[in-house]
Design an enzyme around this catalytic site. Structure first.
Site, PDB file in Angstrom:
ATOM      1  N   HIS A   1      -1.066   1.615   7.460  1.00 50.63           N
ATOM      2  CA  HIS A   1      -1.661   1.450   6.134  1.00 50.63           C
ATOM      3  C   HIS A   1      -1.629   2.790   5.417  1.00 50.63           C
ATOM      4  CE1 HIS A   1      -4.180  -0.207   2.995  1.00 50.63           C
ATOM      5  NE2 HIS A   1      -5.014   0.806   3.121  1.00 50.63           N
TER       6      HIS A   1
ATOM      7  N   CYS B   1       0.837  -1.202   0.000  1.00 48.00           N
ATOM      8  CA  CYS B   1       0.000   0.000   0.000  1.00 48.00           C
ATOM      9  C   CYS B   1       0.874   1.255   0.000  1.00 48.00           C
ATOM     10  CB  CYS B   1      -0.956  -0.004   1.190  1.00 48.00           C
ATOM     11  SG  CYS B   1      -0.153  -0.155   2.802  1.00 48.00           S
TER      12      CYS B   1
END
Length: 939
Positions: A876, A360
């Site tokens: 994230h 990510c």
């Protein structure tokens, strides 16, 4: 050599990689319940007592050999077990001690650990999130969401776990399966966190959360959904319902959920497709309900679609040729959600990227770059003519080609997510630090990528040697232009055209006051965040003169345990003959004593529970700690029995006693004194030692070796008892009767506050938000050089600690600003969650540019940013992108692209900001119709 085998090597350093496998988050644990399992555990305990105890060295060598063998034979489908890192580290300390010490065959499940004593039973409860376990249908134990391998847990091969569990017992068992991550037959992963999906049965208004492996098939999910809702397989179909929009009918039962692009925490629509209910449905009360499908839109309202029918084998037509009802149903989401699934008309540039496993960070950075209009135009035209195939500092054009190909795919019509694997392969080849599938820093990737693209696309084929001239009193404008011309003569690419600016750097010698001015290029600004230098910590304090109460103190954020103890001593008015004993408590007993004065406070987690006890200053070598664990009677209801069991409760009492022998009376008196502030009737003299009638009234039991209990009778008060010499603390149970509980107010010791109570993240908890301009001020502020970075003064002919002042001189068309949220030291890593108030519109840098004669606009508009959520190790990344031809913001979260409002763009997760200079003409990108122009001369 893997993480486990490295633990036995004196030359290797710890690394959170186990068995050379790529460990990504699986949860397949089951809670042991029922009488049968209880009896099974009792049998295991008896068997364990019969196992001859090995020396620490024998344990170490045996586990090492088993680990090496397991690594050599690891394959898909193997079972691994999570074990808490704290227990593992204590076991390592135990088996690596130089002189073996006689062990105490497990004195209590929750008793204290010593770094050189045999560990207690394995206790994995700190990995379990009891609050969420009840929400998941198919598993009984949910792990905390933010666990990090190597910090919170270790993954052990099954043979290693079985051996350790056979020696020490405990649990709970947390098995995980090795899966193939799709890259090669030998590239395995441990799925520590499987997919967590919400099943929505709209017709019945029911929902359920399940866990399932991403390598399980659609058929497995279909069967699980039918089991959860007690439905027949042939009467149910399931839909990919991400964002509560029907994306695709999931009717390929052999496709894995990974291949079907099912994401963590997304919704799955479970739909009853038959209008006629069979007997089983009637029995469940479904026959009387309307069997028509009910779809929920984003606002939460429902729409009746009773004329809409799908069969399990049908599939949505991506070209909108399905039934009219289907088209109408799907269209109602068009205004509030864009998903990158399927192909259809609509604006380009809304294509997501597949997550290859912790990529990510890469996806976020790539989306920001490909949505930079200048780059989008450049790489969609014929950029091949500018590739520098012979640049020794470049990647022979391969990085530029891979990025250009990926950019073209992302700007192509359609919404099917793109796999960045070819680009990732090239990236790993030229930047090995990004190889593998571990989490990395998006800013570090951006820095490498911009530099690598520049070298691959450098228009200068032969760099001339240029000698830098000193300013010698010349005007800054003349010197700056000279420096920039020299820079362009060696570095001239689309990256320089768009992203590079120029600093004015001024150094002043503190001795001779020599002034040196240089003008250096920059690719981005890394701005410091002003963080708090202190940290508040809450500890439950037993003072002995009042009921235990929480005390919050302020300590240095990077301080040590001695700072916390000193702050508590000051707050609690500790006398000269007393001291503070600090302990971490788990499960109603002391987990460990925090006596190391240099222990970093950063190792104490915010959700830990700390207790401080006032104890007398005694010679430690002749004393030991005794912890009094409270227990109360609870009825045993099984088998119609009227017997009672003793269950621990509350916060233990801790005191320091003589190691050789202690009178029973003294133990009762310690309990009496420490509990006296909580006694409801204070008319008695609770500190009297004249007789035994003034004691606490409870019954005490001493826990001996082998887990046997010795009753300590008050009437035998003069009798002495010996405390086990090899334990860090003795265990004495304080058994409370129902009558005892009525005599004391124990509410103050029922619960321990967390060190820092978690609260929803706020943009700024105190005062005004930290302004981006304040960060710029701090970055450009004059300050002395650090001693490790001294400057050689040409006049003094010596190294000097000069003062340095930076100014912005030349601004790029695209200004990249990196907020320095991460700090590193030799042993710790830290993330600043500071909310920075940055302008979305009209970032005015006029007052920050030293070149007052520059004719170019100094006002910028935000068009993209990379966000980082969570901790540094397990966070994230997402990206917020403004599609300029739509003038609308979107969130790019790997494969998912969702529209957002502009007021949602700013958050404490902002990490890298992308600003674009405001220009008189419209330079937005729309389907690649604008041609590229060299902007290096327009500054």
């Amino acid at each position: 050599m893997n993480y486990i085998t490295r633990a036995f090597s004196t030359e290797a350093q710890p690394n959170p990689t186990a068995l050379k496998l790529f460990f990504v988050p699986f949860n397949g644990a089951r809670r042991a319940e029922g009488r049968e399992k209880q009896r099974h555990r009792e049998v295991e305990e008896r068997e364990r007592e019969m196992v001859p105890e090995l020396s620490p060295e024998e344990e170490r060598l045996l586990i090492r050999d088993i680990s090496v063998a397991a690594e050599a034979d690891s394959k898909e489908g193997d079972t691994f077990f999570l074990i808490t890192h704290r227990w593992w580290q204590n076991w390592l300390d135990y088996v690596n001690q130089e002189v073996p010490v006689a062990s105490a065959n497990g004195f209590h499940e929750n008793a204290s650990l010593s770094s050189n004593r045999r560990p207690q039973a394995i206790d994995n409860t700190d990995l379990i999130n009891d609050a969420t376990s009840e929400e998941v249908s198919n598993v009984e134990m949910e792990l905390h969401d933010t666990l990090v391998e190597g910090r919170d847990y270790i993954l052990l091969p099954q043979p290693v776990w079985e051996k350790l569990h056979g020696w020490y017992g405990g649990g709970p068992l947390l098995p995980r399966k090795a899966i193939n991550n799709g890259l090669s037959q030998t590239d395995l992963a441990i799925e520590v966190y499987p997919l967590r999906l919400q099943l929505i049965l709209i017709q019945q208004g029911e929902r359920a959360i399940v866990r399932i492996s991403k390598k399980d098939t659609v058929g497995d999910l279909h069967r699980k959904a039918c089991d959860v809702f007690e439905l027949a397989l042939d009467q149910v179909c399931i839909w990919d319902y991400f964002g509560q929009q029907k994306h695709a009918l999931m009717d390929n039962m052999d496709k894995t959920l990974d291949d079907a692009n099912i994401q963590m925490d997304q919704d799955i629509l479970v739909e009853i497709i038959s209008d006629s209910m069979d007997g089983s449905l009637q029995e469940n009360g479904y026959a009387e309900r309307d069997s028509s499908s009910m779809l929920i839109d984003a606002s939460g309202t429902t729409e009746n679609t009773s004329n809409y029918y799908t069969s399990p084998s049908s599939e949505l037509d991506n070209n909108n040729t399905a039934t009219t009802a289907t088209a109408n149903n799907n269209s109602m989401y068009a205004t509030n959600h864009i998903a990158t699934r399927g192909v259809g008309a609509g604006p380009v540039g809304l294509t997501g990227l597949l997550n290859l496993g912790n990529t990510c960070f890469m996806n976020s950075a790539i989306q920001c770059l490909v949505h930079t209009p200048e780059f989008a135009r450049y790489f969609r035209e014929d950029y091949h003519r500018e590739i520098n195939w012979q640049n020794p500092l470049g990647m022979v054009g391969e990085l530029a080609l891979a990025f250009g190909e990926l950019l073209r795919k992302l700007w192509a019509p359609g919404r099917t997510p793109v796999s960045p694997r070819p680009f990732k392969t090239k990236l790993s080849r030229f930047a090995p630090q990004f190889s593998g599938y571990s989490q990395h820093d998006s800013q570090e990737l951006l820095a490498f990528l911009l530099d690598g693209l520049h070298e691959d696309l450098n228009r200068v084929k032969h760099r001339p040697y240029i000698k830098t001239r000193d300013a010698d009193g010349r005007p800054d404008e003349e010197v700056a232009d000279e420096y920039w011309a020299n820079h362009i003569a060696r570095n001239n690419s689309i990256i320089v055209d768009v992203c590079q600016g120029q600093f004015k750097s001024t150094l002043v010698c503190p001795v001779c006051e020599k002034v040196s001015v240089t003008f250096d290029p920059f690719m981005y600004l890394s701005l410091p965040l002003q963080s708090a230098s202190s940290r508040s910590m809450t500890v439950l304090v037993f003072s002995g003169i009042s009921p235990p109460s929480p005390v919050t103190v302020s300590v240095p954020k990077q301080g040590r345990c001695r700072d916390l103890i000193q702050a508590l001593s000051n707050s609690c008015s500790v006398k000269s003959g007393e001291r503070i004993l600090l302990a971490e408590v788990r499960g109603h007993s002391v987990y460990q004593f925090l006596e190391d004065p240099v222990l970093l406070l950063s190792t104490i987690k915010d959700d830990d529970h700390l207790v401080a006890y006032k104890v007398p200053k005694l010679e430690k070598s002749a004393t030991t700690y005794v912890q009094f664990i409270h227990r109360r009677e609870e009825p045993e209801l099984a088998n119609n029995s009227s017997s009672t069991t003793w269950k621990p409760f509350g916060v233990p009492l801790v005191y320091q006693i003589s190691r050789n022998s202690t009178k029973i009376f003294d133990l009762y008196q310690i309990v009496n004194v420490m509990l006296s502030p909580m006694k409801l009737n204070q008319s008695l003299n609770y500190t009297s030692t004249s007789n035994y009638e003034t004691s606490c009234g409870m019954k005490l039991q001493l826990l001996e070796k082998g887990n046997s209990c010795l009753d300590l009778l008050e009437e035998e008060g003069e009798k002495t008892v010996a405390v086990p010499a090899n334990l860090i603390s003795a265990i004495v149970f304080v058994n409370w009767s129902m009558m005892d509980l009525k005599r004391y107010d124990i509410t103050s010791m029922e619960n321990i506050p967390e060190v820092v109570k978690y609260a929803p993240p706020l943009k700024r908890t105190r005062g005004e938000p930290l302004s981006l301009y304040a960060c710029l001020d701090a970055f450009l502020r004059e300050e002395p050089l650090v001693p490790e970075d001294m400057w050689y003064c040409p006049r003094c002919k010596e190294q000097r600690q000069a003062s340095k002042k930076l100014d912005l001189w030349r601004l790029p068309d695209v200004l990249v600003i990196h907020l320095k949220r991460f700090s590193f030291s030799r042993s710790t890593k830290h993330k600043l969650e500071t909310y920075v108030d940055f302008p979305v519109h009209n970032l005015d840098l006029t007052n920050y540019v030293a070149n007052k004669r520059s004719p170019h606009c100094k006002i910028y508009e935000l068009y993209a940013l990379s966000n980082h959520y969570g901790s540094m190790a397990s966070g994230h990344y997402t990206a917020h992108i403004k599609l300029l031809d739509e003038n609308r913001w979107y969130t790019f979260d790997d494969t998912h692209v969702t529209p957002i409002n502009e007021d949602e763009v700013k958050s404490a997760a902002a990490y890298v900001l992308f600003y674009r200079r405001v220009q008189g003409e419209d330079t937005s990108i729309s389907n690649g119709t604008h041609s590229f122009h060299n902007s290096s001369h327009h500054r």
